[in-house]
Design an enzyme around this catalytic site. Sequence first.
Site, short mmCIF file in Angstrom:
data_model
loop_
_atom_site.label_atom_id
_atom_site.label_comp_id
_atom_site.label_asym_id
_atom_site.label_seq_id
_atom_site.Cartn_x
_atom_site.Cartn_y
_atom_site.Cartn_z
N ALA A 1 0.85 -1.20 0.00
CA ALA A 1 0.00 0.00 0.00
C ALA A 1 0.89 1.25 0.00
O ALA A 1 0.62 2.22 -0.71
CB ALA A 1 -0.91 -0.01 1.22
N ASP A 2 1.95 1.21 0.78
CA ASP A 2 2.85 2.35 0.86
C ASP A 2 3.49 2.67 -0.49
O ASP A 2 3.53 3.82 -0.93
CB ASP A 2 3.97 2.08 1.87
CG ASP A 2 3.53 2.33 3.30
OD1 ASP A 2 2.66 3.21 3.52
OD2 ASP A 2 4.04 1.67 4.21
N GLN A 3 4.00 1.64 -1.14
CA GLN A 3 4.66 1.88 -2.42
C GLN A 3 3.67 2.40 -3.46
O GLN A 3 3.98 3.31 -4.22
CB GLN A 3 5.33 0.59 -2.93
CG GLN A 3 6.66 0.25 -2.24
CD GLN A 3 6.50 -0.63 -1.02
OE1 GLN A 3 5.46 -0.59 -0.35
NE2 GLN A 3 7.50 -1.41 -0.70
#
Lengths: 395, 395
Positions: free
Chosen positions: B171-173
């Site tokens: 999700a972060d990337q």
Amino acid sequence: MEKALKGIKVLDFTHLLQGPFATQMLGDLGADVVKVERKGSGDSYRQWSFLKYWVGGTESPCFMAFNRNKRSLALDLKSSEAKEIIYKLAAECDFVIENFRPGVMDKLGFGFEDLKKINPKIIYCSSTGYGQDGPYVDRPGQDLMIQSLSGLATLTGRADAAPTPLGTGIADQLGAYNIVYGLLSALYYRERTGKGQKIEINLFQCLITHQLQEFAVTLNSGKLFERPMSGIAHPGQSAPFGIYQTSDGHMCISVNPIPVLAEVLEDEGLNDYNDPDTLYDKRDEVFFRIQASVVKQTTAYWVEKMLERDMWVSEVKNHLEVEQDPQAVHLEAFATYRHPTAGDVKTVNIPVKFSETPGEIVRHPPMVGEHNEEILKELGYDGGSIAEMQGKGVI
Amino acid sequence: MEKALKGIKVLDFTHLLQGPFATQMLGDLGADVVKVERKGSGDSYRQWSFLKYWVGGTESPCFMAFNRNKRSLALDLKSSEAKEIIYKLAAECDFVIENFRPGVMDKLGFGFEDLKKINPKIIYCSSTGYGQDGPYVDRPGQDLMIQSLSGLATLTGRADAAPTPLGTGIADQLGAYNIVYGLLSALYYRERTGKGQKIEINLFQCLITHQLQEFAVTLNSGKLFERPMSGIAHPGQSAPFGIYQTSDGHMCISVNPIPVLAEVLEDEGLNDYNDPDTLYDKRDEVFFRIQASVVKQTTAYWVEKMLERDMWVSEVKNHLEVEQDPQAVHLEAFATYRHPTAGDVKTVNIPVKFSETPGEIVRHPPMVGEHNEEILKELGYDGGSIAEMQGKGVI
């Protein structure tokens, strides 16, 4: 309201997942995307499906997912008429994007050098599995192979199972985002200097880049990550980080202070493990101990109790539950469009919110060649010559 | 050579993974990124590590992974002097990016409405777990929770195990890429119209968007994916798609025609399963049958034999093997930079190749406040006032 990429013209030779997802992102923000397809069957992703399901009985959910906000031009790409059409489109477009194997576009006469002659300001993006040359140039490059070759598969799942790939594509999606990143950066450069250029993306490096922090560890320490024997969710993480079974489903317990967790679970003994080394070295033991408590109550019980303490936890939801998720509903994360044969079709909405230039779903995923006539007329072809091309099988 | 984003100034309030990865992508292409950090400890990701490993004994590999090509300005953000400094930076920057919880930037006086008054052309991006409002506004939003809430975890691994998250962030990337997508699109719009704007990203919708094709199936058919009992690598896929154990490791066999696979494995009986329905319905049985053949020979044996037939297969490599992979070496997928305390540090190279504006690693990840003096002088502060701020603990 205006769209951010209004006026940008995209000549789109992409197929399958990665390229089409990239050009859909451009279309979502207002770019005019002309999807060039093989006459007849079109993008081979149109034949791809899951769970034997076809939207409206005939349409591929996979193709539909990545091809809204585009127009389709279906051609016999090897005909001389098609070449003329492509050259006319190239003369006035901003971006060309293709994800064939290396060399295919050159052979067709549509390589960067060919199109640059027609339009020196063109920004041309090629994406492949492993780059345009090198020892893997002839290898097929598909998502699962990239997950396998890039180290990613070795990070997921349990130590006693085979390396576990992610149950969706990931190299493809990251490839799409890298295409967009490259093109829009080059667009800014062109606005400033007037110069076009060629951009190359490969899925292999995209997925290596995804693992920047894991490589930062291994490249410098020489240490490899080892998958846990329990459900610890990252091979470099300590307990409690993982997904746990509850009495009626699953929940996740992310990074959290052990004393708070011990209190909520009413397991004082957990505090005996509360130092960083132990929480890593005995992570499996801690995981199973936490699991033994968590399974006694429902997901809702624990999530409420733990969120009250501002703990990092959540439910684990399936896709039907996500559709009903109150935050997903609040965000309007899903949308519906009308399709000529499939009727009302549900899809995922545009995730980025712009105050001045909101994206919008204005076109359904096109039928093969749906916009042949419209596009050819814009290029100056009259009804007679379009009919002639139809007769000859060019379109 | 020039860089694509030369001249772009970024006022970067981000921390942890997502925001810093986004601003690193901008820095890699030549943007001037000023990373604003808390005086003293800085970005809390500086305290994050895996495998108890610190680069050069002291530096976080996680922080190092996402903070090259930036300068660090460390401030006591609540002081009035810091406010003045931030406003001066805002007056001349193009992008502001932050990933605090909703409301934090407004309270500090650095919200969109505050900075827009100083610089009406500003493009301001806020990223959160679940958006700026709604029922989850107070929930903590971290990668594992987003994997759990978005349906993703339910797609990976085996039916008899708990839902399995990906063993890296995702999700972060994806959030980082969506920030870049939003900002660069808004930049083009601003070049054309002179108008700035506010952009909002949330990790939840980013990860839902990642699953566009899985949602295309479930939203429209009402059918949920079911994880296989074997190593089939996507819950909607048929055999042979998966990772198989060989006599000396693992390999992947992606989508492939069964008759060719049967021939190479010398298992004619496999052809009995060769129709689409059977390959889905009996996918576990087919998987284990293939597994029984594959385990008899080495990875190298099978990969060579199968690539000769242009089959979609590959080795499964770990991170040390990826570093030595001939294609990774050919692509220069890894690079080394010099760090003031950690010496030579290896990292992942910039994945996108530009013919006219190649990216470059020109700065090591900064020490906390490493560029205080340099940045303050650029803003017009003299030695005396900088010393005074040091004395008062502002910087």
